[in-house]
Scaffold this motif. Structure first.
Motif, PDB file in Angstrom:
ATOM      1  N   VAL B 411       0.845  -1.196   0.000  1.00 49.47           N
ATOM      2  CA  VAL B 411       0.000   0.000   0.000  1.00 49.47           C
ATOM      3  C   VAL B 411       0.883   1.250   0.000  1.00 49.47           C
ATOM      4  CG1 VAL B 411      -1.868   1.190   1.182  1.00 49.47           C
ATOM      5  CG2 VAL B 411      -1.729  -1.289   1.259  1.00 49.47           C
ATOM      6  N   GLY B 486      -1.825  -3.642   5.420  1.00 50.23           N
ATOM      7  CA  GLY B 486      -1.873  -4.164   4.060  1.00 50.23           C
ATOM      8  C   GLY B 486      -3.273  -4.549   3.645  1.00 50.23           C
ATOM      9  N   ILE B 487      -4.098  -4.960   4.602  1.00 49.47           N
ATOM     10  CA  ILE B 487      -5.419  -5.475   4.234  1.00 49.47           C
ATOM     11  C   ILE B 487      -6.500  -4.413   4.411  1.00 49.47           C
ATOM     12  CG2 ILE B 487      -7.147  -7.232   4.761  1.00 49.47           C
ATOM     13  CD1 ILE B 487      -4.810  -9.103   5.449  1.00 49.47           C
ATOM     14  N   PRO B 489      -6.064  -0.732   5.055  1.00 47.09           N
ATOM     15  CA  PRO B 489      -5.246   0.440   5.346  1.00 47.09           C
ATOM     16  C   PRO B 489      -6.057   1.733   5.425  1.00 47.09           C
ATOM     17  CG  PRO B 489      -5.094  -0.096   3.033  1.00 47.09           C
ATOM     18  CD  PRO B 489      -6.070  -1.075   3.632  1.00 47.09           C
ATOM     19  N   LEU B 493      -4.592   5.577   5.927  1.00 40.60           N
ATOM     20  CA  LEU B 493      -4.535   6.433   4.737  1.00 40.60           C
ATOM     21  C   LEU B 493      -5.314   7.723   4.973  1.00 40.60           C
ATOM     22  CD1 LEU B 493      -5.045   3.781   1.931  1.00 40.60           C
ATOM     23  CD2 LEU B 493      -2.991   5.115   2.366  1.00 40.60           C
TER      24      LEU B 493
END
Lengths: 520, 505
Positions: B411, B486-487, B489, B493
């Motif tokens: 990401v 990663g899954i 985020p 963000l």
């Protein structure tokens, strides 16, 4: 199952859940891990069968679409859907994994092996079901990790080199694909739209005349093409494949050939061609040349291989060449043929790798020269091998014939001379496989070859479904073609609408019938 | 703004009003550090003093985190503002960088505990220095004046020089400290010269003032200004370990005690990048066409040097050091975009990188065993068979650094590369992706070594590796965070995006 059950998400998530469960299993109880592996893959296969049964043949476009926000900041969505192009890849994936696990019931360190296999299954499912480009890329790239560990952990002598080569080659290809994906999305945004990676929207936009210059779309097509060509693998990006195939354990080879290679051809059909139709038409000669080189080169090199597994690896390059040939013929027949070959190659090559795995388990070598006369010592195994070889060659009556015939037919309509040269590949396939069969199975068995144990029930269960399906589809391809053709025709229409290419019209009735109808 | 004008008209001696709240997170950490030193000098001989130092540090971190959180709440509600005569910016950006620093500090302290016990270096001074260094980084995160940035740079650096040389029995540690000190002092001087030149060109050191000046005046004879830019970039480029100012990195990273290396890689980078973003993207915005090519060059050189040099290393710590140079290059891609998107992508990258690298170094620290010397690739051979969990975690952190999907690393890369493409820098994104492939080779070499069959391992009957509870907690937190980022985020963000929107100007 209710109508709003998230079937496609379940298909993707189920193996991942299974993988997490295997991690929680105790190290000392490999049988528990195996049971979890079988249950998970069987459940996934169940979902896939339900999907096959519930898939509507009359309509075209995506079905079972699910859309949820994922990374809102980047406009990335959890967007999954299935159509005729992806349907059978999903089914093939769901079928090969339980068989692959069954075939590797004796691998050491079953926990880690099952874990990686399940992760791989989930990731491949994600590749074939994602409609969001970033989501697709996430799975496309993630596939490398479990496959890398399967090759490096359970492969043959030179496995570490092969695993590294596999990882780096495909990742280098993906680098171009990734930049291509980002470029399309941001060009779309610059055109005054909200940022999105929804492939349907981007295909709609990018394929329209005037959205981007032909030069831009050619560059982007090439960026996508490198990513997919490495995966297929198309000549000259194929050098990783023989190593990876030869060194991978049996189950690894089966899924590598069965579904992983198809991610490349699938990428072309799903994204590259629809998104950049004008570039695809303009660059079709390049792709066709590479496909034809792949077909003939793969076949000739396969004939020269002393290693049975390497032979099949090179034959995969040739088979996948037919898929690319059919795709870039831009005819409904060619594309259907390509898609059918993708399915058929998964069945036949999967079975071949399983059988070679059995031979190598028994003899601890894959050298063709080391075998001989197996027909006498293991008649059932030999019979299955020969039948599978015929299926792979494309003997009429097996699925391989239907796919390659359609692909060649479709190519003949628009790119005649390519099809003519490619036809030699069919003959060469007979040469290398029959020659290998002859050297392996005929003659008098000597030494170890005379005392090999016959195929076991478990091994039989892994191969027979694949061979039976290949035979069934060879005689009765209608159920598959009914689901493939709408998608193939859609694609051709899409290319026609967005480029100056026109598909040749073939009268279904033929001239005679047409004349009779015209008479009264 | 108002206080700035007031200063110029009224008596110059008058000190500005101090908004204590704006620097409360720093004060909390600073007090903790001072308290540790105080306790140490009062209770000399008690063996409990090390534990006391840890508790004080923990209390300081928690207080600081609470203040940071409250600040975020106020900034979110009332908008960003400046305090203490414009020296300090209280904005989302500062809060984000502070968060990264605090996370790095916490994780680094957690892995330090086991390390110090093992090496019998249980000195409260170590804790105090690390907390003090983090204080400097926190100041840097919110500094809105070139002088304040310089002060922060010195606070964080001097503590780090000492920390690098902390294991004084090891020659490599001493060498690291000295090398870092000499080159660091040099780079500080360069930075200071840059400050002087920018001051000469604009007449102020306040970032707000500089931005105002540049917006209001056309600088015709801009040589002085540009040399100033260049020197500032060099000075900060040294701290982020960007090539070609990276010469110290491999030696210092290799020689310093492993937890200190982890802290340097995670926190120093975040703080220095915070300064770079604030100075270049935030302040020299109007001259972006002039400095962007320089940052472009730094990014490309960093990625290339970092990855290619890492390929030939056989020492895992050195490999990670070189890859850290490459990662500086990736963050510079985000800086180079000079957009909101690029800034928030760089921030997110820093957060993820801190977690990945500290996690990786935590494993390295455990594998090194007593003496902190066993970093050769051979020491990792066959580790997966003996230590499956530890090997699995290191694999996760390394794959995340390679940018494999379903980890935070992917990401983060997606963020900076999409910022680059958004800014029309296709070449930079492509170079980034291709160097990522080379770096994958580096990480996979370590992974392959770990999963190599035992036969290749040195056949010594050794005690199993010991993972102490604190390191275990750090590993657990870092690995969970890397996977979660990663899954799902989204939350981080959004935090990074909001942080960039709330930038005090």
């Amino acid at each position: 199952m209710s109508s709003n059950f998230p079937l496609l998400t379940a298909l993707i998530v189920m193996p991942f859940v299974g993988a997490v469960v295997t991690l929680l299993m105790p190290n000392r109880r490999p049988e528990l891990v195996r049971i979890v592996g079988y249950i998970t893959t069987a459940a996934t296969l169940g979902f896939a069968l339900y999907l096959l049964a519930d898939f509507a043949t009359a309509t075209h476009g995506y079905q079972f679409v699910e859309s949820h926000s994922w990374m809102g900041e980047f406009g990335v969505r959890w967007l999954v859907g299935v159509d005729g192009i992806s349907l059978f890849m999903v089914a093939l994936n769901a079928l090969l994994f339980p068989l692959g696990l069954l075939a590797s019931a004796k691998v050491p360190n079953a926990k880690a092996f099952t874990f990686w296999m399940l992760l791989l299954e989930g990731a491949v499912m994600g590749v074939f079901l994602s409609l969001d480009l970033i989501l697709f890329f996430v799975f496309f790239e993630f596939v490398l990790v479990p496959m890398y560990f399967i090759i490096a952990g359970w492969g043959y002598d030179n496995r570490r080199y092969a695993a590294m080569k596999f990882f780096l080659f495909t990742m280098a290809g993906s680098a171009f694909l990734f930049v291509g994906i980002l470029s399309v999305a941001f060009l779309y945004q610059r055109d005054g739209h909200a940022l999105t990676f929804d492939s349907r929207v981007l295909i709609e936009w990018a394929s329209t005349h005037g959205s981007m210059a032909l030069g831009t779309s050619k560059w982007l097509f090439l960026a996508f093409a490198v990513g997919f060509a490495v995966k297929i693998p198309l000549f000259p990006f194929h050098t990783w494949l023989p190593d990876a195939h030869t060194q991978a354990p049996t189950a690894g080879s089966v899924v590598l050939a069965g579904v992983l290679l198809k991610m490349g051809t699938y990428g072309f059909l799903r994204f590259s061609v629809p998104m950049f139709p004008r570039a695809a038409v303009a660059l079709a000669p390049l792709m066709l040349v590479l496909a034809v080189i792949g077909i003939t080169y793969g076949a000739i090199v396969a004939a020269m291989q002393p290693d049975l597994k390497r032979l099949i690896a090179y034959s995969s390059i040739a088979h996948l060449g037919f898929v690319v040939l059919g795709t870039f013929a831009f005819t409904a027949q060619g594309i259907s043929g390509g898609l059918f070959t993708m399915l058929s190659h998964g069945l036949t090559t999967g079975a071949l790798f399983l059988l070679v795995g059995m031979l190598s388990d028994r003899r601890h070598t894959r050298e063709i020269a080391a075998f001989g006369g197996l027909w006498k010592s293991v008649p059932i195994l030999a019979g299955l091998f020969i039948a599978t070889a015929f299926a792979s060659i494309g003997l009429p009556g097996f699925s391989g014939f239907v796919g390659e015939f359609l692909a060649l037919l479709g190519a003949f309509l628009t790119s005649r001379w390519y099809a003519v040269v490619a036809t030699s590949g069919v003959i060469l396939a007979a040469v290398y496989l029959l020659w290998a069969v002859q050297r392996t199975f005929t003659g008098e068995p000597e030494g170890e070859n005379a005392t090999l144990p016959e195929i076991s029930f478990r091994e039989l269960v892994t191969v027979v479904p694949l061979l039976a399906l290949s035979l069934f589809l060879g005689f009765h391809p209608r159920p598959v073609l009914d689901r493939l053709e709408p998608a193939a025709r859609d694609l051709v229409t899409h290319i026609e609408q967005n480029s100056d290419y026109r598909a040749p019209v073939v009268s279904k009735q033929g001239p005679k019938v047409a004349a009779q109808e015209a008479a009264p | 703004m108002i206080s700035l004008l007031a200063q110029q008209t009224v008596q110059p001696i008058r000190t500005p009003p101090i908004d204590w709240f704006s620097i409360a997170p720093e004060i909390a950490l600073f007090s903790a550090a001072i308290l540790i030193v105080l306790v140490r000098s009062l209770v000399r001989r008690s063996p409990r003093v090390f534990d006391a130092a840890l508790y004080i540090a923990a209390a300081g971190i928690v207080t600081s985190a609470v203040f940071t959180f409250v600040q975020w709440h106020f900034v979110d509600r009332d908008g960003p503002y400046q305090a203490i005569a414009g020296m300090v910016a209280v904005d989302g950006f500062a809060v984000f960088v502070r968060t990264v620093v605090l996370i790095s500090l916490t994780l680094a302290l957690l892995i330090s505990v086991g390390y110090l016990r093992r090496e019998q270096l249980e000195a409260p001074e170590y804790i105090a220095l690390m907390v003090l260094s983090a204080t400097g980084m926190m100041v840097m995160a919110s500094a809105n004046d070139l002088i304040a940035i310089f002060l922060a740079l010195e606070i964080l650096s001097i503590a780090l020089y000492v920390l690098s040389a902390f294991d004084k029995r090891r020659l490599t540690s001493q060498e690291a400290g000295l090398k870092y000190f000499l080159l660091g002092a040099f780079s500080s001087a360069v930075f200071l010269y840059g400050v002087a030149l920018v001051y000469g060109a604009t007449g102020t050191t306040s970032l707000t003032g500089i931005a105002k000046f540049l917006a209001g005046n056309a600088v015709l004879d801009n040589g002085v200004l540009f040399v100033g830019f260049a020197l500032l970039l060099v000075g900060l480029g040294f701290k982020i370990a960007a090539a070609p100012f990276h010469m110290w990195t491999p030696d210092v990273y290799q020689g310093a005690p492993t937890p200190v290396t982890a802290f340097m890689a995670g926190a120093t980078k975040a703080a220095a990048f915070g300064a770079i973003l604030r100075v270049f993207v935030g302040t020299f915005d109007l001259y972006r066409d002039d400095w962007r090519p320089a940052v472009f060059g730094l990014a490309v050189i960093s990625m290339a040097v970092g990855t290619i040099a890492a390929v030939v290393q056989t020492d895992v710590k050195r490999m990670l050091a070189y890859s850290s140079i490459a990662h500086a290059g990736y963050v510079l891609i985000g800086v180079q975009a000079a957009t909101r998107k690029g800034t928030s992508a760089a921030l997110f990258y820093l957060l993820v990188y801190a977690l990945m690298i500290i996690g990786a170094f935590a494993v390295v620290s455990v594998v090194a065993r007593r003496g902190d010397e066993r970093h050769s690739l051979d020491d990792y051979r066959g580790m997966a068979r003996r230590e499956p969990v530890l090997a699995g975690l290191l694999t996760l952190f390394l794959l995340a650094q390679a940018g494999v999907p379903l980890t935070g690393g992917f990401v983060a890369k997606l963020g900076v590369f999409s910022a680059a493409v958004d800014a029309g820098q296709y070449a930079l994104a492509l170079v980034g992706m291709l160097t990522a492939v080379i770096s994958a080779f580096v990480y996979l070499r370590i992974v392959l070594a770990m999963y190599a069959p035992d036969a290749e391992a040195p056949a010594e009957d050794e005690a199993p590796l010991r993972v102490d509870a604190a390191t275990g907690v750090a590993l657990f937190l870092a690995s969970v965070a890397v996977v979660v980022l990663g899954i799902v985020p989204g939350f981080a963000l959004d935090f990074a995006r909001d942080a960039t929107l709330l930038l005090a100007r």
